[in-house]
Structure formats: structure tokens, C-alpha cells
Motif scaffolding. Sequence first.
Motif, PDB file in Angstrom:
ATOM      1  N   TRP A   1    -104.780   9.656  -9.671  1.00  0.00           N
ATOM      2  CA  TRP A   1    -103.957  10.489  -8.816  1.00  0.00           C
ATOM      3  C   TRP A   1    -104.547  11.877  -8.644  1.00  0.00           C
ATOM      4  CZ3 TRP A   1    -101.778   8.853 -13.601  1.00  0.00           C
ATOM      5  CH2 TRP A   1    -101.513   9.848 -14.544  1.00  0.00           C
ATOM      6  N   THR A   2    -104.085  12.546  -7.585  1.00  0.00           N
ATOM      7  CA  THR A   2    -104.492  13.910  -7.274  1.00  0.00           C
ATOM      8  C   THR A   2    -103.254  14.801  -7.328  1.00  0.00           C
ATOM      9  OG1 THR A   2    -104.263  13.410  -4.922  1.00  0.00           O
ATOM     10  CG2 THR A   2    -106.472  13.202  -5.887  1.00  0.00           C
ATOM     11  N   ASN A   3    -103.362  16.051  -6.825  1.00  0.00           N
ATOM     12  CA  ASN A   3    -102.288  17.004  -7.136  1.00  0.00           C
ATOM     13  C   ASN A   3    -101.675  17.768  -5.983  1.00  0.00           C
ATOM     14  OD1 ASN A   3    -104.686  18.423  -6.799  1.00  0.00           O
ATOM     15  ND2 ASN A   3    -104.259  19.908  -8.406  1.00  0.00           N
ATOM     16  N   SER A   4    -102.288  17.830  -4.809  1.00  0.00           N
ATOM     17  CA  SER A   4    -101.730  18.640  -3.719  1.00  0.00           C
ATOM     18  C   SER A   4    -100.764  17.812  -2.884  1.00  0.00           C
ATOM     19  CB  SER A   4    -102.850  19.171  -2.821  1.00  0.00           C
ATOM     20  OG  SER A   4    -102.325  19.781  -1.661  1.00  0.00           O
ATOM     21  N   LEU A   5     -99.610  18.403  -2.540  1.00  0.00           N
ATOM     22  CA  LEU A   5     -98.646  17.731  -1.673  1.00  0.00           C
ATOM     23  C   LEU A   5     -98.935  18.045  -0.209  1.00  0.00           C
ATOM     24  CD1 LEU A   5     -96.045  16.178  -1.048  1.00  0.00           C
ATOM     25  CD2 LEU A   5     -94.755  18.238  -1.598  1.00  0.00           C
ATOM     26  N   TYR A   6     -98.796  19.286   0.165  1.00  0.00           N
ATOM     27  CA  TYR A   6     -99.057  19.779   1.523  1.00  0.00           C
ATOM     28  C   TYR A   6     -99.228  21.277   1.360  1.00  0.00           C
ATOM     29  CZ  TYR A   6     -98.423  20.390   6.588  1.00  0.00           C
ATOM     30  OH  TYR A   6     -98.608  20.689   7.916  1.00  0.00           O
ATOM     31  N   SER A   7    -100.204  21.858   2.022  1.00  0.00           N
ATOM     32  CA  SER A   7    -100.632  23.215   1.687  1.00  0.00           C
ATOM     33  C   SER A   7     -99.479  24.216   1.592  1.00  0.00           C
ATOM     34  CB  SER A   7    -101.669  23.705   2.704  1.00  0.00           C
ATOM     35  OG  SER A   7    -101.130  23.697   4.016  1.00  0.00           O
ATOM     36  N   THR A   8     -98.607  24.246   2.592  1.00  0.00           N
ATOM     37  CA  THR A   8     -97.536  25.245   2.583  1.00  0.00           C
ATOM     38  C   THR A   8     -96.477  24.930   1.523  1.00  0.00           C
ATOM     39  OG1 THR A   8     -96.513  24.009   4.408  1.00  0.00           O
ATOM     40  CG2 THR A   8     -97.837  25.932   4.987  1.00  0.00           C
TER      41      THR A   8
ATOM     42  N   ASP B   1     -98.217  30.303  -8.049  1.00  0.00           N
ATOM     43  CA  ASP B   1     -99.256  30.874  -8.912  1.00  0.00           C
ATOM     44  C   ASP B   1    -100.392  29.896  -9.200  1.00  0.00           C
ATOM     45  OD1 ASP B   1     -97.790  33.268  -9.163  1.00  0.00           O
ATOM     46  OD2 ASP B   1     -96.556  32.379 -10.740  1.00  0.00           O
ATOM     47  N   ASP B   2    -100.319  28.671  -8.613  1.00  0.00           N
ATOM     48  CA  ASP B   2    -101.341  27.661  -8.878  1.00  0.00           C
ATOM     49  C   ASP B   2    -102.358  27.612  -7.741  1.00  0.00           C
ATOM     50  OD1 ASP B   2    -100.004  27.034 -11.153  1.00  0.00           O
ATOM     51  OD2 ASP B   2     -99.827  24.894 -10.748  1.00  0.00           O
ATOM     52  N   GLU B   3    -103.530  27.119  -8.067  1.00  0.00           N
ATOM     53  CA  GLU B   3    -104.570  26.876  -7.071  1.00  0.00           C
ATOM     54  C   GLU B   3    -105.551  25.883  -7.665  1.00  0.00           C
ATOM     55  OE1 GLU B   3    -105.957  26.234  -3.980  1.00  0.00           O
ATOM     56  OE2 GLU B   3    -104.776  28.060  -3.663  1.00  0.00           O
ATOM     57  N   GLY B   4    -106.091  25.016  -6.795  1.00  0.00           N
ATOM     58  CA  GLY B   4    -107.119  24.096  -7.260  1.00  0.00           C
ATOM     59  C   GLY B   4    -106.832  22.664  -6.876  1.00  0.00           C
ATOM     60  N   GLY B   5    -107.871  21.853  -6.945  1.00  0.00           N
ATOM     61  CA  GLY B   5    -107.742  20.431  -6.653  1.00  0.00           C
ATOM     62  C   GLY B   5    -108.314  19.617  -7.796  1.00  0.00           C
ATOM     63  N   GLN B   6    -107.537  18.697  -8.317  1.00  0.00           N
ATOM     64  CA  GLN B   6    -107.999  17.834  -9.408  1.00  0.00           C
ATOM     65  C   GLN B   6    -107.659  16.367  -9.109  1.00  0.00           C
ATOM     66  OE1 GLN B   6    -106.064  20.761 -10.760  1.00  0.00           O
ATOM     67  NE2 GLN B   6    -108.033  21.794 -10.731  1.00  0.00           N
ATOM     68  N   MET B   7    -108.435  15.496  -9.711  1.00  0.00           N
ATOM     69  CA  MET B   7    -108.193  14.052  -9.677  1.00  0.00           C
ATOM     70  C   MET B   7    -108.366  13.541 -11.095  1.00  0.00           C
ATOM     71  SD  MET B   7    -110.296  11.178  -7.520  1.00  0.00           S
ATOM     72  CE  MET B   7    -110.247   9.426  -7.921  1.00  0.00           C
ATOM     73  N   VAL B   8    -107.384  12.752 -11.570  1.00  0.00           N
ATOM     74  CA  VAL B   8    -107.413  12.240 -12.937  1.00  0.00           C
ATOM     75  C   VAL B   8    -107.148  10.736 -12.912  1.00  0.00           C
ATOM     76  CG1 VAL B   8    -106.690  14.447 -13.920  1.00  0.00           C
ATOM     77  CG2 VAL B   8    -104.960  12.727 -13.323  1.00  0.00           C
ATOM     78  N   MET B   9    -107.260  10.116 -14.080  1.00  0.00           N
ATOM     79  CA  MET B   9    -107.048   8.674 -14.177  1.00  0.00           C
ATOM     80  C   MET B   9    -106.369   8.333 -15.501  1.00  0.00           C
ATOM     81  SD  MET B   9    -108.572   5.759 -15.772  1.00  0.00           S
ATOM     82  CE  MET B   9    -110.367   5.877 -15.827  1.00  0.00           C
ATOM     83  N   ALA B  10    -105.407   7.418 -15.441  1.00  0.00           N
ATOM     84  CA  ALA B  10    -104.750   6.914 -16.646  1.00  0.00           C
ATOM     85  C   ALA B  10    -105.028   5.427 -16.778  1.00  0.00           C
ATOM     86  CB  ALA B  10    -103.246   7.165 -16.592  1.00  0.00           C
ATOM     87  N   ARG B  11    -105.177   4.998 -18.018  1.00  0.00           N
ATOM     88  CA  ARG B  11    -105.401   3.573 -18.294  1.00  0.00           C
ATOM     89  C   ARG B  11    -104.070   2.907 -18.629  1.00  0.00           C
ATOM     90  NH1 ARG B  11    -110.694   2.529 -18.311  1.00  0.00           N
ATOM     91  NH2 ARG B  11    -112.111   4.311 -18.572  1.00  0.00           N
ATOM     92  N   VAL B  12    -103.958   1.662 -18.198  1.00  0.00           N
ATOM     93  CA  VAL B  12    -102.727   0.901 -18.375  1.00  0.00           C
ATOM     94  C   VAL B  12    -102.884  -0.042 -19.561  1.00  0.00           C
ATOM     95  CG1 VAL B  12    -101.119  -0.726 -17.276  1.00  0.00           C
ATOM     96  CG2 VAL B  12    -102.283   1.034 -15.897  1.00  0.00           C
ATOM     97  N   GLY B  13    -101.896  -0.044 -20.470  1.00  0.00           N
ATOM     98  CA  GLY B  13    -101.936  -0.911 -21.638  1.00  0.00           C
ATOM     99  C   GLY B  13    -101.722  -2.377 -21.275  1.00  0.00           C
ATOM    100  N   GLU B  14    -102.060  -3.255 -22.206  1.00  0.00           N
ATOM    101  CA  GLU B  14    -101.933  -4.699 -21.965  1.00  0.00           C
ATOM    102  C   GLU B  14    -100.495  -5.078 -21.634  1.00  0.00           C
ATOM    103  OE1 GLU B  14    -104.144  -7.203 -21.786  1.00  0.00           O
ATOM    104  OE2 GLU B  14    -105.755  -5.730 -21.908  1.00  0.00           O
ATOM    105  N   ASN B  15     -99.545  -4.399 -22.252  1.00  0.00           N
ATOM    106  CA  ASN B  15     -98.129  -4.681 -22.015  1.00  0.00           C
ATOM    107  C   ASN B  15     -97.423  -3.483 -21.379  1.00  0.00           C
ATOM    108  OD1 ASN B  15     -98.093  -7.361 -23.292  1.00  0.00           O
ATOM    109  ND2 ASN B  15     -98.497  -6.212 -25.174  1.00  0.00           N
ATOM    110  N   GLY B  16     -98.166  -2.796 -20.528  1.00  0.00           N
ATOM    111  CA  GLY B  16     -97.623  -1.604 -19.899  1.00  0.00           C
ATOM    112  C   GLY B  16     -97.956  -0.363 -20.698  1.00  0.00           C
ATOM    113  N   GLY B  17     -97.424   0.755 -20.252  1.00  0.00           N
ATOM    114  CA  GLY B  17     -97.750   2.030 -20.884  1.00  0.00           C
ATOM    115  C   GLY B  17     -98.934   2.684 -20.192  1.00  0.00           C
ATOM    116  N   LEU B  18     -98.988   4.002 -20.272  1.00  0.00           N
ATOM    117  CA  LEU B  18    -100.019   4.800 -19.618  1.00  0.00           C
ATOM    118  C   LEU B  18    -100.622   5.785 -20.603  1.00  0.00           C
ATOM    119  CD1 LEU B  18     -98.496   5.976 -16.198  1.00  0.00           C
ATOM    120  CD2 LEU B  18    -100.383   4.395 -16.521  1.00  0.00           C
TER     121      LEU B  18
END
Length: 466
Positions: free
Chosen positions: A398-405, A413-430
Motif C-alpha cells: 500500500w501507499t499513503n496519499s489520498l488526494y493532494s488537497t 504537517d506531513d509530506e512525502g510518498g511511501q510504499m510498504v508491504m505486509a506479509r500474510v500469515g498461513e492462517n491470516g494475520g499481517l
Amino acid sequence: MNLRPDPTFHASPKLAMQAPVENYAFTVMLSPDGSESDGIAVVDLNQKSDTYGEIVHTVIVPNKGDEFHHFGWNACSSSLSPLTGHAFLERRYLIVPGIRSSRIYVIDAKEPLEAKIHKIIEPEEIFEKTGYSRPHTIHCGPEGIYVSTLGGGGPDGTDGPPGIFIMDCESFEVIGRYEMDRGPQDKHYDFWWNLPQDYMVSSEWGLPPQFENGIVPEDLLSNKYGHSIHFWNLRGRKNIQTIDLGENHQMALEIRPAHDPTKSYGFCGVVVDTTNLQGAIFTWWRDDDGKWQAKKTITIDPRPEKAENLPPLLQGFEAVPPLVTDIDLSLDDKYLYVACWGQGEMHQYDVSDPMNPVLTGKVEVGGIAKGAAHPNGKPFAYGPQMVEISRDGKRVYWTNSLYSTWDDQFYPDDEGGQMVMARVGENGGLELDPDFYVDFPKGYRSHQIRLEGGDCSTDSFCYPSV
């Protein structure tokens, strides 16, 4: 043209889950103030690569002020439909609209590291042939490319209702409007369909004056944003039923039907309930009499917070609403992921029983008055926003910006663009992967993600899984 169907086209969701894993992601780069040109970043997802988790190529467009937002492929597994005349297309081109400029870029991504602009469709062509503006969601259908819009005609996009138009999937010419009979539909946002069952579902956000310069508090508190979902005869292009979710359920956004085409249900995310600041998920389904129904099956409560820690927009409420801004459904129809952009949380629900979702996982990163850091200790601006799931269901990006305004209103007070990733467990969970963290170049934010070879919010499947 290929002499056989593109190998990234899959007859069923199960076959897509068994396909090779993704090597690249294509992610929006947007300049919030229009000082730079927007672009598409190619991110290396190959864990064996020396450049894993890095931006390895960019396509920067020649114009400024487009505001890239959502985008999609020219072709996908829907090409395998018996109704198609395009079974031998390639999943090759990314269709990238500018939500502010109404300009559309066609990017040739056959070779991800050499991706380049193939064609530019100027806004005048869209205005002339459709009467619509502010192109938004892209879906590839069996016979063409469907483009939803957020604006009608005129300078402010309120001269007539927005809707959907169709582009030729080979020449990329704009053909014309989709709707033969729109019924009560007068706002637009997302849409998706079930091809064998011949229905489409669409949703509502607001008209351009309600979102382009930020959220309009008076409109929100008087329940003037969208709160209905619309059901269509897909081939007849006619609205057959509209369900009002309740005017307090403001901004009915992402539509996620079950991937298995034998199933007649799906989900819609609602940003906020104005009576209690909850976020919500509705399950919609077709009953035995052929009528569509919808029921609220998930609610997420606001978090109390001192006024001095909140942006001006929320200080009077002394609470942080979840702000459900994106949802995505795994290809096996088991897990629904819900982005709570305001609270800085990504939720995972087991929706094997779509009427009784169960929370099975949650991670925190970003968030209003919380600002939870990534596990590697680095910051994450805003909160989890556009979410995309790998075909095998094991990785959630997932990323983080919704819409600029809107970013500026809720996270001044925030600025920046990031992309991250979570791993899914065998029986769910993140669990967030500490080694995957993409920080976009200074001055750019990030929005929608597309995965090489398709993903969970791209393809429509024509045949049931075995």
C-alpha cells in the motif's frame, strides 16, 4: 498481436493465484502542487534482486498539473470471455488519467524497465466525445477499456452528471458514453462487474466542487456527498436498481465484487458515518427473487483524541475517524483488506462468510495524531491508502496519499510518498516487512499500485475456480 492468449490472462481466480509472482509494481508519482510533472514509478519486487524495493525506472510526462490518481491496464483476463473479439491482446499498456487535467496517457509497459509514453489523449477529445471530465477508474472489459469519470461538462464539471465512457482497446480512440439509461445516478466514483452474470455495480464520491479544493465540511455535515450504489445490466447499459445506503453513510467509494463469477455478492467501503464518525463496509448481494440488497457488516469506531493534537478540520469532534478510503479483496475471496487512512491502520477481515466478517489482522503505520513509524524506524506520512494484493494473496502492498488537497487538510504537517508491504500469515494475520520500504523522490506523493501480470483489483474472471 499474440498468436495465443497473453500468459497473464487466466480463466479463473485459482489459476491466477498459481501464476508466477510479481517482479515489478507500477506506482503513481504525483506532484501535489503541480510544480513538477507527474509520473509512473517502476518498483522492483523481486526479492532476489540487488535493487529489491527500489524505484528502478520512471516515466515522467511532459505536462504539469495532471494529478495522477487511479490507472489500469488496456487488457486483462476478461479478454478470455466468450463475448470478446480481443482474446489475443497483450496486457501491455497502462491507461493513466489525470484527474485534474482530464488528459489520459497511454504508457507502453511491455518492458517495465523501458516503459515509455505511447500516446496522449488530450482533454478536448474526451469533452467532445463524451461530455464527461475528471477521468478516474480504469477497467479493461472484453470489448474495450471502460473509464469512470467524476465530472460532467462545463468548467467546474457540473454541467450534467458524470458517468463512464469507453475507449477502443487497440487504437485507444475515445468511443463514447456507456450509459443508455442511468436512472437516478447523478454522481460517480468506482465500478466493477461480473461478466458471466451480466451485471455491473457503481458507487459515488462527489462532484468536482466537493473534492478538488479539499473536503467541504458543510457538504459533509449536511450529507451532500454520495451515499448510493447502483446496479446495472452490463450489456444493456441500463440502471436496473439503486440502493441508498443512508444519507449519513457519506462517500460510498470502492466496489469489490467476489472474484468467483458464480458468486453474486461483493463489498463497498464507506468513508464516514456522519452520525458517529464510524467507518463502514457494506456487503451487497442478489437475493432469490433477483433483487439486490445491502447490509452494513463491518463498523470501525473513531479514536478519541485531544483537540490540540488534531488538524483544524477535526478539532471540534475531539476524535480521529477511521476514514475508510480503500478496500481490496484477495483472489480466493477470503480476505478483505480495509485501509483506515485517518487512524493509520490496515485491517484484514476473513470474509469467507460475507455476511459475518471477522477481524483477523491489523497493522499500524502513520495516522492522525499518532504517526506510527515503519518497523525500520522510518516515517510513514499520512496513513495507509491505496492497497493492492499479490495474486497468491501472500503480500499486501500500500501507499499513503489520498488526494493532494485532502492530504493537506487532514495531515497539514506531513509530506512525502511511501510504499510498504505486509506479509500474510498461513492462517491470516499481517506483519509489515521491515525490509520493504519505498521512499519516493522529494516533492512527490504516491497513490495507486498496479502489479506486473495483474492483481486483485484489476482482473475480471470468466470461469469458476475448480
